[in-house]
Structure formats: structure tokens, C-alpha cells
Design an enzyme around this catalytic site. Sequence first.
Site, short mmCIF file in Angstrom:
data_model
loop_
_atom_site.label_atom_id
_atom_site.label_comp_id
_atom_site.label_asym_id
_atom_site.label_seq_id
_atom_site.Cartn_x
_atom_site.Cartn_y
_atom_site.Cartn_z
N LYS A 1 2.75 -1.02 8.84
CA LYS A 1 4.06 -0.53 8.36
C LYS A 1 5.13 -0.86 9.40
CE LYS A 1 7.31 2.88 8.92
NZ LYS A 1 7.94 3.31 10.20
N SER A 2 6.28 -1.32 8.94
CA SER A 2 7.45 -1.39 9.81
C SER A 2 8.70 -1.39 8.96
CB SER A 2 7.42 -2.66 10.67
OG SER A 2 8.58 -2.70 11.47
N VAL A 3 9.75 -0.77 9.48
CA VAL A 3 11.04 -0.88 8.79
C VAL A 3 11.94 -1.86 9.55
CG1 VAL A 3 11.03 1.39 7.69
CG2 VAL A 3 11.89 1.17 10.04
N LYS B 1 -2.54 6.00 -4.50
CA LYS B 1 -3.63 6.94 -4.20
C LYS B 1 -3.35 8.30 -4.85
CE LYS B 1 -3.61 4.73 0.34
NZ LYS B 1 -2.20 4.58 0.75
N HIS C 1 -7.31 9.77 -2.18
CA HIS C 1 -6.68 9.66 -0.86
C HIS C 1 -7.53 10.30 0.25
CE1 HIS C 1 -2.36 9.22 0.94
NE2 HIS C 1 -3.27 9.00 1.86
N TYR D 1 3.25 9.70 -0.36
CA TYR D 1 4.34 9.12 0.45
C TYR D 1 5.72 9.34 -0.18
CZ TYR D 1 0.34 6.55 2.43
OH TYR D 1 -0.88 6.19 2.97
N ASN E 1 4.42 -9.34 12.28
CA ASN E 1 3.12 -8.86 11.79
C ASN E 1 2.54 -9.76 10.71
OD1 ASN E 1 3.59 -6.73 13.50
ND2 ASN E 1 4.08 -5.24 11.89
N ASP F 1 0.85 -1.20 0.00
CA ASP F 1 0.00 0.00 0.00
C ASP F 1 0.88 1.24 0.00
OD1 ASP F 1 -2.98 1.01 0.66
OD2 ASP F 1 -1.53 2.26 1.74
N ARG G 1 9.83 -7.15 13.24
CA ARG G 1 8.42 -6.76 13.36
C ARG G 1 7.65 -7.09 12.09
NH1 ARG G 1 9.07 -0.70 15.93
NH2 ARG G 1 9.38 -1.32 18.11
N1 LIG Z 1 -5.22 6.44 3.60
C1 LIG Z 1 -4.66 7.15 4.55
O1 LIG Z 1 -4.97 8.33 4.75
C2 LIG Z 1 -3.61 6.50 5.41
C3 LIG Z 1 -3.15 7.17 6.56
C4 LIG Z 1 -2.19 6.52 7.35
C5 LIG Z 1 -1.73 5.26 6.97
N2 LIG Z 1 -2.16 4.67 5.82
C6 LIG Z 1 -1.66 3.34 5.38
O2 LIG Z 1 -1.72 2.43 6.47
C7 LIG Z 1 -0.40 1.89 6.68
C8 LIG Z 1 -0.20 1.55 8.15
O3 LIG Z 1 -0.44 2.67 8.97
P1 LIG Z 1 0.72 3.51 9.71
O4 LIG Z 1 1.99 3.36 8.97
O5 LIG Z 1 0.20 4.87 9.91
O6 LIG Z 1 0.81 2.88 11.16
P2 LIG Z 1 0.83 1.44 11.83
O7 LIG Z 1 1.03 0.37 10.82
O8 LIG Z 1 -0.38 1.37 12.72
O9 LIG Z 1 2.09 1.54 12.78
C9 LIG Z 1 3.40 1.74 12.31
C10 LIG Z 1 4.31 2.04 13.50
O10 LIG Z 1 4.26 0.94 14.43
C11 LIG Z 1 5.57 0.39 14.58
N3 LIG Z 1 5.38 -1.09 14.54
C12 LIG Z 1 5.05 -1.84 13.48
N4 LIG Z 1 4.95 -3.14 13.83
C13 LIG Z 1 5.22 -3.20 15.15
C14 LIG Z 1 5.30 -4.27 16.09
N5 LIG Z 1 5.06 -5.54 15.70
N6 LIG Z 1 5.61 -3.98 17.37
C15 LIG Z 1 5.84 -2.69 17.76
N7 LIG Z 1 5.79 -1.64 16.92
C16 LIG Z 1 5.49 -1.89 15.62
C17 LIG Z 1 6.40 0.89 13.41
O11 LIG Z 1 7.75 1.07 13.81
P3 LIG Z 1 9.05 0.69 12.90
O12 LIG Z 1 8.72 1.02 11.48
O13 LIG Z 1 10.11 1.56 13.49
O14 LIG Z 1 9.30 -0.78 13.11
C18 LIG Z 1 5.74 2.24 13.13
O15 LIG Z 1 6.27 3.23 14.03
C19 LIG Z 1 0.51 3.00 6.15
O16 LIG Z 1 1.84 2.58 5.96
C20 LIG Z 1 -0.22 3.38 4.90
O17 LIG Z 1 0.03 2.42 3.89
C21 LIG Z 1 -3.10 5.28 5.05
#
Ligand SMILES: NC(=O)c1ccc[n+]([C@@H]2O[C@H](COP(=O)([O-])OP(=O)(O)OC[C@H]3O[C@@H](n4cnc5c(N)ncnc54)[C@H](OP(=O)(O)O)[C@@H]3O)[C@@H](O)[C@H]2O)c1
Length: 282
Positions: free
Chosen positions: A233-235, A76, A109, A51, A243, A46, A239
Amino acid sequence: MSEVPNITLNDDNSIPQLGFGVFQIESEDTAEAVSEALEIGYRHIDTAEMYGNEKEVGEAIHASGLDRSEVFVTSKLNNGFHEPDAAREAFDRTLSDLGFDYVDLFLIHWPLPTLYGGDFVSTWKTLEEFHADGRTRSIGVSNFQIEHLERLASQTDTVPAVNQIEVHPYLTNDAVRAYGREHGIATEAWSPIAQGGVLDDPTITQIAEKIGKTEAQVVLRWHLQRSDIVFPKSVTPSRMRENFELFDFELGTDDMDAISALDRGEDGRTGPNPDTFAYVPG
Ligand SMILES: NC(=O)c1ccc[n+]([C@@H]2O[C@H](COP(=O)([O-])OP(=O)(O)OC[C@H]3O[C@@H](n4cnc5c(N)ncnc54)[C@H](OP(=O)(O)O)[C@@H]3O)[C@@H](O)[C@H]2O)c1
């Protein structure tokens, strides 16, 4: 390797229920992260023009040796390009940056109801063109509220295949999800672990300890059992693997209910409110 279920969308296309999100991954780190994700077994990425890493997503998929058809790719339309001609140019750029002749799913988006005269209907009709000419297999929306979806339903011919919205235990967003379920729109849950913000919640920690899984796995499993599509998301490779390991356990009804009860409604939002969000990148 985990067996990720597919969800059939309202246009009969299939989407892997679990994918990998690349929001806030620096462009210079994206190819490596996506390569690692593909290596682990993720087959759904995604991304978004906003981005700034579509090029690197495409590079990693090309370099993986996987057939294009094996990876589901979403992008998007950025907020500056809602007007039809701008949307057409932006979509051309997205395909060119990714290096593909199609995407699997293309989304508006944000609805931006306070910009462009609130005319996301003509934007949606432009996405219908991309769908009709085969350059996106499915079209959908993101951050659409019920009234925005109702407007599309009354003024256009295509029901969005998905609505990608903020959903996690502190914002269960159940009214918008229910509208989607009733009208054949699959819900994609963004920020599924609230960017880490729900992981130290005592209810979640207790369930994780009880069943011997991590907090992130518990929350992601909760989403899957609610039939939503997720792409954490994770880098961090460990993790990313964690996940992806969500298919060898199930949450019982009591645990599902306890997590859902953490909902804080609007107070639980971590991102902008779609009714007022009006950010256009410079
Ligand atoms: N449509 C929209 O408006 C919109 C908005 C926001 C997001 N999105 C999409 O949704 C995706 C996911 O959302 P998001 O990136 O906002 O947040 P998320 O996936 O809820 O959380 C990502 C954060 O959590 C940490 N993390 C990931 N796995 C973990 C684990 N197993 N244990 C502990 N910490 C963990 C990551 O750290 P590290 O990377 O440091 O490991 C990062 O800081 C985005 O990448 C994007 O594709 C869409």
C-alpha cells in the site's frame, strides 16, 4: 511497463503476483490512489469491507476505461458477518458498493475462533455458495492458522485458493506458508514491508546499497522470489512506481537467506494474533 507474472490458483484462475493494497487509505483518497495505481500498471487491487473504501475502488476501476476482466479485484467478509445470512447480505453489499456483478476473489477476513462458537466452517460453506453462483471467481481465507485450515479440509469440499497472512522479514510465517504449499493454497503476504518497519534494518539497507535498489524493492523482491503474492500500500505516487519496479533484478541465494534470517517469530508480528483476534467493528 513491468511485466507482472501471474500465479495459477488451485481452481485454475490466475492472479497477478503483484497488486496494490488499500488498507488505511481514507475513502476520500482512495479513488485517486487506485486511479494512479492503474495508470502505473497495477492490475490487482486488494480491498475489504472493513477498509470502508470498496465504493471508491469500484469508481476508480470504472473510470479507468479498463475492461472489468483486466483488473483482479479481491474483497473480504467483515468480522460482524460470519453467520450465513449476514454473510449473504454483506456479500451483496460488497458487490453493490464496488458496482460489479462479480469479484475475482472473496476471503473470510479473520477466522475469529473465539466468536460465533468458532464456526467459521459454516461461513466457509456460505462462500462456497458465492463461488458456485459465479459471483466470486475464487474463494479464500485470511489470517487462518494451520489448525483452522485443517478444520476446513476435514469438514468442507473446497480447498481455499489463497490464505492471506502477515508475512515480512520479521515474521516469515514459514509453517503456515509450508502448509499452504503442500495443500495447493497460495500465500498472500500482507504488510509485506511491515508498514515500513523493516526498511531501516541494516541487513536490508546493506543489500539495497550493494545492488542499487531501494529497501522496499529489496523486501518486495524477496517476497516474489519466495513465490508469495504481495500488494504493498502507498498513497505516494513515487513509492507506488518504485514498488512496481521489481522485475529487472534478482536477489542471490545469500541475500535471500540473510533476509529470511531476520525472522523474529511471534515477536515479529505487527498485527493481531489470529488465534485471539476478536474485533468486530461497531
Ligand atoms: N488480511 C488482512 O488482515 C490484512 C491486514 C493488513 C493488510 N492487508 C493488506 O495488505 C496490504 C499491504 O499491507 P499494509 O498496508 O498493512 O502495509 P505495507 O504495504 O507493508 O506498508 C504500507 C506503509 O509503507 C509505506 N510505504 C509503501 N511503500 C513504500 C516505499 N517504497 N518506501 C517507504 N515506505 C513505503 C506506506 O506509506 P505511504 O502510503 O504514506 O506512502 C505505508 O505507510 C493492505 O493495504 C491490505 O490490502 C491485509
